[in-house]
Design an enzyme around this catalytic site. Structure first.
Site, PDB file in Angstrom:
ATOM      1  N   SER A  14       1.282  -1.238   0.174  1.00 36.42           N
ATOM      2  CA  SER A  14       0.216   0.045  -0.053  1.00 36.42           C
ATOM      3  C   SER A  14       0.837   1.230   0.163  1.00 36.42           C
ATOM      4  O   SER A  14       0.121   2.257  -0.336  1.00 36.42           O
ATOM      5  CB  SER A  14      -0.900   0.162   1.354  1.00 36.42           C
ATOM      6  OG  SER A  14      -0.160   0.005   2.184  1.00 36.42           O
ATOM      7  N   THR A  84       9.736  -3.620   0.817  1.00 37.25           N
ATOM      8  CA  THR A  84       9.549  -2.484   0.551  1.00 37.25           C
ATOM      9  C   THR A  84       9.679  -2.728   2.403  1.00 37.25           C
ATOM     10  O   THR A  84       9.571  -1.134   2.685  1.00 37.25           O
ATOM     11  CB  THR A  84       9.187  -2.035  -0.598  1.00 37.25           C
ATOM     12  OG1 THR A  84       7.726  -2.333   0.156  1.00 37.25           O
ATOM     13  CG2 THR A  84       8.723  -3.005  -1.098  1.00 37.25           C
ATOM     14  N   LYS A 166      17.530   1.428   8.686  1.00 34.31           N
ATOM     15  CA  LYS A 166      17.923   0.823   7.343  1.00 34.31           C
ATOM     16  C   LYS A 166      19.089  -0.173   7.163  1.00 34.31           C
ATOM     17  O   LYS A 166      19.575  -0.947   6.554  1.00 34.31           O
ATOM     18  CB  LYS A 166      17.556   2.384   6.347  1.00 34.31           C
ATOM     19  CG  LYS A 166      16.486   3.025   6.494  1.00 34.31           C
ATOM     20  CD  LYS A 166      15.067   1.848   5.553  1.00 34.31           C
ATOM     21  CE  LYS A 166      15.350   1.250   4.350  1.00 34.31           C
ATOM     22  NZ  LYS A 166      14.326   0.154   4.529  1.00 34.31           N
ATOM     23  N   VAL A 255      21.176  15.453  -7.921  1.00 36.94           N
ATOM     24  CA  VAL A 255      21.850  16.019  -6.559  1.00 36.94           C
ATOM     25  C   VAL A 255      21.661  17.157  -6.798  1.00 36.94           C
ATOM     26  O   VAL A 255      22.264  17.880  -7.455  1.00 36.94           O
ATOM     27  CB  VAL A 255      23.425  15.941  -6.401  1.00 36.94           C
ATOM     28  CG1 VAL A 255      23.626  15.687  -5.052  1.00 36.94           C
ATOM     29  CG2 VAL A 255      23.334  13.930  -5.966  1.00 36.94           C
TER      30      VAL A 255
HETATM   31  P1  NAP Z   1       5.299   4.033   2.671  1.00 41.59           P
HETATM   32  O1  NAP Z   1       4.702   5.242   1.925  1.00 41.59           O
HETATM   33  O2  NAP Z   1       5.476   4.971   4.441  1.00 41.59           O
HETATM   34  O3  NAP Z   1       5.190   2.709   3.074  1.00 41.59           O
HETATM   35  C1  NAP Z   1       6.023   1.786   3.847  1.00 41.59           C
HETATM   36  C2  NAP Z   1       4.584   0.464   4.192  1.00 41.59           C
HETATM   37  O4  NAP Z   1       5.400  -0.337   5.000  1.00 41.59           O
HETATM   38  C3  NAP Z   1       3.474   0.817   4.446  1.00 41.59           C
HETATM   39  O5  NAP Z   1       2.809  -0.154   3.366  1.00 41.59           O
HETATM   40  C4  NAP Z   1       3.429   0.541   5.439  1.00 41.59           C
HETATM   41  O6  NAP Z   1       2.418   0.223   5.856  1.00 41.59           O
HETATM   42  C5  NAP Z   1       4.816  -0.615   5.570  1.00 41.59           C
HETATM   43  N1  NAP Z   1       4.579  -0.816   7.244  1.00 41.59           N
HETATM   44  C6  NAP Z   1       5.524   0.053   7.999  1.00 41.59           C
HETATM   45  N2  NAP Z   1       5.406  -0.672   9.259  1.00 41.59           N
HETATM   46  C7  NAP Z   1       4.826  -2.303   8.895  1.00 41.59           C
HETATM   47  C8  NAP Z   1       4.935  -3.353  10.175  1.00 41.59           C
HETATM   48  N3  NAP Z   1       4.806  -2.327  11.255  1.00 41.59           N
HETATM   49  N4  NAP Z   1       3.866  -4.129   9.151  1.00 41.59           N
HETATM   50  C9  NAP Z   1       3.195  -3.747   7.899  1.00 41.59           C
HETATM   51  N5  NAP Z   1       3.852  -3.286   6.980  1.00 41.59           N
HETATM   52  C10 NAP Z   1       4.721  -2.076   7.315  1.00 41.59           C
HETATM   53  O7  NAP Z   1       7.729   4.913   2.665  1.00 41.59           O
HETATM   54  P2  NAP Z   1       8.211   4.832   0.995  1.00 41.59           P
HETATM   55  O8  NAP Z   1       8.506   5.504   1.228  1.00 41.59           O
HETATM   56  O9  NAP Z   1       7.392   4.252   0.171  1.00 41.59           O
HETATM   57  O10 NAP Z   1       8.905   3.473   1.460  1.00 41.59           O
HETATM   58  C11 NAP Z   1       8.934   2.353   1.365  1.00 41.59           C
HETATM   59  C12 NAP Z   1      10.254   1.769   1.293  1.00 41.59           C
HETATM   60  O11 NAP Z   1      11.047   2.702   0.738  1.00 41.59           O
HETATM   61  C13 NAP Z   1      11.097   1.691   3.081  1.00 41.59           C
HETATM   62  O12 NAP Z   1      11.187   0.324   2.711  1.00 41.59           O
HETATM   63  C14 NAP Z   1      11.491   3.413   3.177  1.00 41.59           C
HETATM   64  O13 NAP Z   1      12.494   2.619   4.312  1.00 41.59           O
HETATM   65  C15 NAP Z   1      12.631   2.431   1.755  1.00 41.59           C
HETATM   66  N6  NAP Z   1      12.954   4.527   0.827  1.00 41.59           N
HETATM   67  C16 NAP Z   1      11.915   5.082   0.854  1.00 41.59           C
HETATM   68  C17 NAP Z   1      12.514   6.302   0.209  1.00 41.59           C
HETATM   69  C18 NAP Z   1      11.659   7.980   0.446  1.00 41.59           C
HETATM   70  O14 NAP Z   1      12.026   8.594   0.085  1.00 41.59           O
HETATM   71  N7  NAP Z   1      10.178   7.867   0.061  1.00 41.59           N
HETATM   72  C19 NAP Z   1      13.734   6.852   0.236  1.00 41.59           C
HETATM   73  C20 NAP Z   1      14.217   5.748  -0.176  1.00 41.59           C
HETATM   74  C21 NAP Z   1      13.763   4.296   0.680  1.00 41.59           C
HETATM   75  P3  NAP Z   1       1.269   0.825   6.303  1.00 41.59           P
HETATM   76  O15 NAP Z   1       0.785   2.175   5.421  1.00 41.59           O
HETATM   77  O16 NAP Z   1       0.079  -0.011   6.784  1.00 41.59           O
HETATM   78  O17 NAP Z   1       1.583   1.918   7.845  1.00 41.59           O
END
Ligand code: NAP
Length: 324
Positions: A14, A84, A166, A255
């Site tokens: 999601s 993810t 991370k 960047v």
């Molecule tokens: P996001 O929209 O907050 O997605 C995170 C997902 O992880 C959500 O579906 C969330 O579910 C789920 N989650 C969190 N805690 C959980 C738990 N205890 N059990 C099951 N699911 C859980 O964040 P995003 O930005 O797309 O990030 C996705 C991934 O990319 C992460 O690993 C993040 O560290 C990495 N990342 C993100 C960025 C960025 O700039 N956004 C950059 C580099 C890396 P709920 O919706 O139910 O909370």
């Protein structure tokens, strides 16, 4: 490679990046097992069920990172697991262990333990982050590349709990994969921008929106390492599809200083009304240089920054998070 009949799993489906990953996988013909935290929450499920191909090739599963065995049924029969799911916040938290570290580290091991039991599995693609790359003693010296690894002691000392989560999660995944003969490829995206598919505002999109609206920096030094969400999602798919992919991949489109972002936005949206001095702020700060060599070897093509910024704003407007 034809994806017809191939079953893959996406955890945290999601979420912002994962929703795009599910969409692009369905577009390519994959059958997708997508995990969400609650099947009863339409905000987690409806946008996924509405995707092209979802009716025929998307199955949703309920799974929580902190529940052992939770991912067993979702990964069953899959050839790839895209992991993810992880909590994302840079805000201060009351209990970093419970809110960030445990779900990230124990959750990753939980997913990998389920994956290791699957006979059909070919590869796990882990979503790590540039947060697991940058925070080491090399910071601000030379070109950032995949050999850099954030130092947990530095993260802890600076109370960078998300960055620590991370870093430890990626290290745990690498060790588990070595010990259990799992083929693991790691994607380390920069700060992700671009259009949202999900109906809710994720942490990083919200922080970026505040920056656009108020000028409040997301990063105190005014330097932004950015990548488009569609490029980050595509990198995950290429990391699975390219047999020769290995190790980690820094996925960084641009960047830039905040003044450069504001200059582009000012041209696109003069109504934002940035004050005249914005062009000179932060000009003294040295920019990081990040190697794109590995990302290019994977076949990632980066969306121009202007396009990503425009699509971000248009999406935030369309979803009524932003009035411009
Ligand atoms: P996001 O929209 O907050 O997605 C995170 C997902 O992880 C959500 O579906 C969330 O579910 C789920 N989650 C969190 N805690 C959980 C738990 N205890 N059990 C099951 N699911 C859980 O964040 P995003 O930005 O797309 O990030 C996705 C991934 O990319 C992460 O690993 C993040 O560290 C990495 N990342 C993100 C960025 C960025 O700039 N956004 C950059 C580099 C890396 P709920 O919706 O139910 O909370």
């Amino acid at each position: 490679m034809s994806a017809e009949g191939k079953v893959v799993c996406v955890t945290g489906a999601s979420g912002y990046i994962a929703s795009w990953l599910v969409k692009l996988l369905l577009d390519r013909g994959y059958t997708v097992h997508a995990t969400v935290r609650s099947l009863d929450d339409p905000k987690e499920t409806q946008h996924l069920l509405a995707l092209d191909g979802a009716k025929e090739r998307l199955s949703l599963f309920e799974a929580n990172l902190t529940t052992e065995g939770s991912f067993d049924s979702a990964v069953s029969g899959c050839i790839c697991v895209f992991h993810t799911a992880s909590p994302v916040t840079f805000a201060s938290v009351d209990d970093p262990q419970m809110e960030l570290l445990d779900p990230a580290v124990k959750g990753t091991l939980n997913v990998l333990k389920s994956a290791a039991k699957v006979q059909s599995l070919k590869r796990v693609v882990l979503t790590s982050s540039l947060a697991a790359v940058l925070f080491c003693d090399k910071l601000r010296c030379g070109v950032v590349d995949e050999t850099w690894f954030s130092d947990p002691a530095i993260c802890e000392q600076r109370k960078l709990w998300y960055q620590l989560s991370k870093t430890l999660a990626e290290k745990a995944a690498v060790n588990f994969s070595k010990d259990n003969d799992l083929d693991l490829v790691v994607i380390n995206p920069a700060y992700v921008i671009g259009p949202l598919l999900q109906p809710t505002l994720n942490f990083t999109s919200e922080a970026f929106m505040r920056f656009i609206e108020t000028g409040k920096e997301v990063f105190a030094d005014g330097i932004y390492m950015l990548v488009d969400v569609r490029d980050a999602a595509t990198a995950h798919i290429l990391a699975f599809e390219k047999a020769e992919a290995n190790g980690r991949y820094c996925i960084v489109g641009d960047v830039v200083r905040s003044s450069e972002i504001k200059m582009i936005l000012d041209k696109l949206y003069p109504d934002l009304g940035y004050c005249p001095g914005y062009k000179d702020k932060c000009v003294e700060t040295k920019l990081y240089c990040v190697s794109k060599a590995k990302a290019k070897s994977l076949g990632v093509e980066f969306t121009p920054l202007e396009v990503s910024l425009k699509d971000t704003v248009e999406s935030l407007k369309e979803k009524k998070f932003m009035n411009l």
